[in-house]
Scaffold this motif. Structure first.
Motif, PDB file in Angstrom:
ATOM      1  N   ASP A  61       5.036   8.177 -18.231  1.00 55.71           N
ATOM      2  CA  ASP A  61       3.890   7.298 -17.684  1.00 55.71           C
ATOM      3  C   ASP A  61       2.899   8.405 -16.514  1.00 55.71           C
ATOM      4  O   ASP A  61       2.166   7.955 -16.482  1.00 55.71           O
ATOM      5  N   TYR A  62       3.680   9.490 -16.543  1.00 56.18           N
ATOM      6  CA  TYR A  62       3.206  10.413 -15.528  1.00 56.18           C
ATOM      7  C   TYR A  62       1.470  10.861 -16.136  1.00 56.18           C
ATOM      8  O   TYR A  62       0.514  10.599 -14.782  1.00 56.18           O
ATOM      9  N   PRO A  63       1.280  10.747 -17.138  1.00 59.15           N
ATOM     10  CA  PRO A  63      -0.097  11.171 -17.513  1.00 59.15           C
ATOM     11  C   PRO A  63      -1.601   9.980 -16.643  1.00 59.15           C
ATOM     12  O   PRO A  63      -2.149  10.030 -16.520  1.00 59.15           O
ATOM     13  N   TYR A  64      -0.783   8.572 -16.240  1.00 57.98           N
ATOM     14  CA  TYR A  64      -1.303   7.435 -16.328  1.00 57.98           C
ATOM     15  C   TYR A  64      -1.268   7.329 -14.331  1.00 57.98           C
ATOM     16  O   TYR A  64      -2.266   6.708 -14.065  1.00 57.98           O
ATOM     17  N   VAL A  65      -0.845   8.255 -13.392  1.00 58.01           N
ATOM     18  CA  VAL A  65      -1.276   8.091 -12.424  1.00 58.01           C
ATOM     19  C   VAL A  65      -2.229   9.188 -11.673  1.00 58.01           C
ATOM     20  O   VAL A  65      -1.908   9.405 -10.724  1.00 58.01           O
ATOM     21  N   ALA A  66      -2.320  10.147 -12.524  1.00 52.99           N
ATOM     22  CA  ALA A  66      -2.960  11.226 -12.447  1.00 52.99           C
ATOM     23  C   ALA A  66      -4.351  11.117 -10.829  1.00 52.99           C
ATOM     24  O   ALA A  66      -4.408  11.950 -10.294  1.00 52.99           O
ATOM     25  N   ASP A  67      -4.939  10.033 -11.122  1.00 50.37           N
ATOM     26  CA  ASP A  67      -5.980   9.501  -9.844  1.00 50.37           C
ATOM     27  C   ASP A  67      -5.515   8.487  -9.049  1.00 50.37           C
ATOM     28  O   ASP A  67      -6.017   7.808  -8.411  1.00 50.37           O
ATOM     29  N   HIS A 117       1.068  -0.909   0.135  1.00 49.05           N
ATOM     30  CA  HIS A 117       0.311  -0.180   0.170  1.00 49.05           C
ATOM     31  C   HIS A 117       0.926   1.416  -0.230  1.00 49.05           C
ATOM     32  O   HIS A 117       1.833   1.428   1.022  1.00 49.05           O
ATOM     33  N   LEU A 118       0.822   2.218  -1.104  1.00 50.85           N
ATOM     34  CA  LEU A 118       1.530   3.535  -1.000  1.00 50.85           C
ATOM     35  C   LEU A 118       1.590   4.624   0.302  1.00 50.85           C
ATOM     36  O   LEU A 118       0.241   4.043   1.376  1.00 50.85           O
ATOM     37  N   GLN A 119       2.837   4.806   0.688  1.00 52.54           N
ATOM     38  CA  GLN A 119       2.629   5.585   1.982  1.00 52.54           C
ATOM     39  C   GLN A 119       3.165   6.519   1.987  1.00 52.54           C
ATOM     40  O   GLN A 119       2.838   7.657   3.041  1.00 52.54           O
ATOM     41  N   GLY A 120       2.930   7.862   0.506  1.00 50.40           N
ATOM     42  CA  GLY A 120       3.411   8.827   0.499  1.00 50.40           C
ATOM     43  C   GLY A 120       4.149   8.786  -0.747  1.00 50.40           C
ATOM     44  O   GLY A 120       4.589   7.977  -1.830  1.00 50.40           O
ATOM     45  N   GLY A 121       4.339  10.624  -0.903  1.00 56.30           N
ATOM     46  CA  GLY A 121       4.482  10.587  -2.317  1.00 56.30           C
ATOM     47  C   GLY A 121       3.861  10.672  -3.521  1.00 56.30           C
ATOM     48  O   GLY A 121       3.247  11.663  -3.096  1.00 56.30           O
ATOM     49  N   GLY A 122       5.034  10.859  -4.598  1.00 53.85           N
ATOM     50  CA  GLY A 122       4.823  10.934  -5.831  1.00 53.85           C
ATOM     51  C   GLY A 122       4.595  10.565  -6.983  1.00 53.85           C
ATOM     52  O   GLY A 122       5.334   9.589  -6.598  1.00 53.85           O
ATOM     53  N   PRO A 123       4.646  11.087  -8.087  1.00 46.58           N
ATOM     54  CA  PRO A 123       5.408  10.057  -9.248  1.00 46.58           C
ATOM     55  C   PRO A 123       6.609  10.258  -9.412  1.00 46.58           C
ATOM     56  O   PRO A 123       7.490   9.537  -9.509  1.00 46.58           O
ATOM     57  N   TYR A 145       0.980  -2.253 -10.680  1.00 45.92           N
ATOM     58  CA  TYR A 145       0.375  -2.125 -10.927  1.00 45.92           C
ATOM     59  C   TYR A 145      -0.676  -1.859  -9.646  1.00 45.92           C
ATOM     60  O   TYR A 145      -0.756  -1.868  -8.406  1.00 45.92           O
ATOM     61  N   ASN A 146      -1.812  -1.215  -9.930  1.00 44.42           N
ATOM     62  CA  ASN A 146      -2.489  -0.433  -8.990  1.00 44.42           C
ATOM     63  C   ASN A 146      -4.274  -1.340  -9.017  1.00 44.42           C
ATOM     64  O   ASN A 146      -5.066  -1.291 -10.252  1.00 44.42           O
ATOM     65  N   SER A 147      -4.253  -1.748  -8.003  1.00 39.75           N
ATOM     66  CA  SER A 147      -5.362  -3.471  -8.407  1.00 39.75           C
ATOM     67  C   SER A 147      -6.477  -2.458  -8.000  1.00 39.75           C
ATOM     68  O   SER A 147      -7.477  -2.978  -8.112  1.00 39.75           O
ATOM     69  N   ARG A 148      -6.632  -1.263  -6.897  1.00 35.22           N
ATOM     70  CA  ARG A 148      -7.990  -0.122  -7.384  1.00 35.22           C
ATOM     71  C   ARG A 148      -8.305   0.148  -8.589  1.00 35.22           C
ATOM     72  O   ARG A 148      -9.716  -0.052  -8.945  1.00 35.22           O
ATOM     73  N   LEU A 149      -7.619   0.441 -10.168  1.00 37.71           N
ATOM     74  CA  LEU A 149      -8.115   1.010 -11.159  1.00 37.71           C
ATOM     75  C   LEU A 149      -7.775   0.232 -11.750  1.00 37.71           C
ATOM     76  O   LEU A 149      -8.021   0.424 -13.338  1.00 37.71           O
ATOM     77  N   GLY A 150      -6.619  -0.929 -11.581  1.00 35.17           N
ATOM     78  CA  GLY A 150      -6.470  -2.003 -12.878  1.00 35.17           C
ATOM     79  C   GLY A 150      -5.175  -1.238 -13.554  1.00 35.17           C
ATOM     80  O   GLY A 150      -5.625  -2.197 -14.931  1.00 35.17           O
ATOM     81  N   THR A 151      -4.739  -0.078 -13.748  1.00 31.36           N
ATOM     82  CA  THR A 151      -3.726   0.503 -14.478  1.00 31.36           C
ATOM     83  C   THR A 151      -2.245   0.018 -13.929  1.00 31.36           C
ATOM     84  O   THR A 151      -2.242  -0.481 -12.731  1.00 31.36           O
ATOM     85  N   TYR A 152      -1.325   0.433 -14.399  1.00 34.22           N
ATOM     86  CA  TYR A 152      -0.100  -0.215 -13.929  1.00 34.22           C
ATOM     87  C   TYR A 152       1.113   1.066 -15.318  1.00 34.22           C
ATOM     88  O   TYR A 152       0.611   1.717 -16.228  1.00 34.22           O
ATOM     89  N   VAL A 153       1.780   1.087 -14.700  1.00 32.82           N
ATOM     90  CA  VAL A 153       2.397   1.995 -14.425  1.00 32.82           C
ATOM     91  C   VAL A 153       4.225   1.775 -15.185  1.00 32.82           C
ATOM     92  O   VAL A 153       4.659   0.638 -14.014  1.00 32.82           O
ATOM     93  N   HIS A 154       5.499   2.688 -15.548  1.00 33.01           N
ATOM     94  CA  HIS A 154       6.811   1.789 -15.929  1.00 33.01           C
ATOM     95  C   HIS A 154       7.823   2.338 -13.746  1.00 33.01           C
ATOM     96  O   HIS A 154       6.646   3.740 -14.521  1.00 33.01           O
ATOM     97  N   VAL A 155       7.953   1.468 -13.519  1.00 30.47           N
ATOM     98  CA  VAL A 155       8.990   2.486 -12.507  1.00 30.47           C
ATOM     99  C   VAL A 155      10.721   2.388 -12.386  1.00 30.47           C
ATOM    100  O   VAL A 155      10.909   0.651 -12.038  1.00 30.47           O
ATOM    101  N   MET A 156      10.848   2.620 -11.426  1.00 32.77           N
ATOM    102  CA  MET A 156      13.001   2.467 -11.402  1.00 32.77           C
ATOM    103  C   MET A 156      12.900   2.096  -9.941  1.00 32.77           C
ATOM    104  O   MET A 156      12.040   3.356  -9.206  1.00 32.77           O
ATOM    105  N   TYR A 157      13.442   1.328  -9.765  1.00 31.82           N
ATOM    106  CA  TYR A 157      13.383   1.304  -8.107  1.00 31.82           C
ATOM    107  C   TYR A 157      14.535   2.080  -7.264  1.00 31.82           C
ATOM    108  O   TYR A 157      16.060   2.236  -8.374  1.00 31.82           O
ATOM    109  N   LEU A 158      14.747   3.146  -6.664  1.00 29.38           N
ATOM    110  CA  LEU A 158      15.502   3.637  -5.808  1.00 29.38           C
ATOM    111  C   LEU A 158      16.217   3.288  -4.849  1.00 29.38           C
ATOM    112  O   LEU A 158      17.191   4.049  -4.369  1.00 29.38           O
TER     113      LEU A 158
END
Length: 198
Positions: free
Chosen positions: A155-161, A133-139, A184-197
């Motif tokens: 992929d920023y436009p796909y995480v607006a919600d 579960h996301l705990q904070g931040g943003g794109p 993958y966001n299971s609430r919305l069913g959408t996914y984006v590419h992410v880089m591990y920091l």
């Protein structure tokens, strides 16, 4: 009298031990209960559905083709993901496990990284048995469970919600693009590419 006192002490210890075991078991049950699979309603995406695995490696041609005379780089290409009524205009996963929009070939310049995995590999676990579960931040930088990620700028436009302090997220490996993962966001069913920091 001494034996009686020893017996009462043992009873207290046994009661504490039994209570602790019950508490641990109920916590484990609650965690597992929260990870149950919830299929999306017929013809819809999201609603708690979690794909059993990530996308298959890319084979063939991208779904979105440019006319041969158009010289638009892939980063500026228009993508359309709404493949049915009620589906999002974002990369998403159907309830049958089909990953819509995962059609970029391995040599797509948007995914090129000079130093793939420069912050190391994500070791928190992949797939439906690892719901975070996301705990904070943003794109640009978000976190959960002590792990930090960044959404690919394209992929920023796909995480607006996305709800950055609570949405359920599952991480999958991207089979085609070294250094990238799929969130993958299971609430919305959408996914984006992410880089591990890290």
């Amino acid at each position: 009298m001494r034996n009686l006192r020893l017996t009462n002490t043992m009873k207290v210890y046994l009661a504490c031990l039994t209570g602790s075991v019950c508490l641990l078991c109920s916590g484990a049950y609650a965690q597992q209960h929260g990870r149950e699979q919830h299929p999306a309603p017929q013809g819809q995406v999201g609603h708690g559905y979690i794909p059993p695995h990530g996308p298959a490696p890319f084979h063939g041609r991208p779904e979105t083709q440019q006319a041969p005379h158009v010289a638009t780089p892939p980063a500026e290409a228009q993508h359309h993901f709404r493949d049915a009524e009620g589906h999002p205009e974002a990369p998403h996963v159907h309830a049958n496990g089909e990953w819509v929009g995962h059609n970029a070939p391995p040599n797509d310049v948007r995914f090129h990284l000079d130093h793939p995995w420069e912050h190391g590999h994500f070791r928190g676990g992949f797939g439906p048995s690892h719901v975070w579960h996301l705990q904070g931040g943003g794109p640009a930088r978000f976190w959960f469970g002590g792990f930090y990620f960044s959404v690919a700028s394209f992929d920023y436009p796909y995480v607006a919600d996305w709800i950055w302090d609570s949405d359920p997220i599952v991480i999958y490996e991207d089979p085609d693009h070294p250094g990238w993962y799929l969130a993958y966001n299971s609430r919305l069913g959408t996914y984006v590419h992410v880089m591990y920091l890290g």
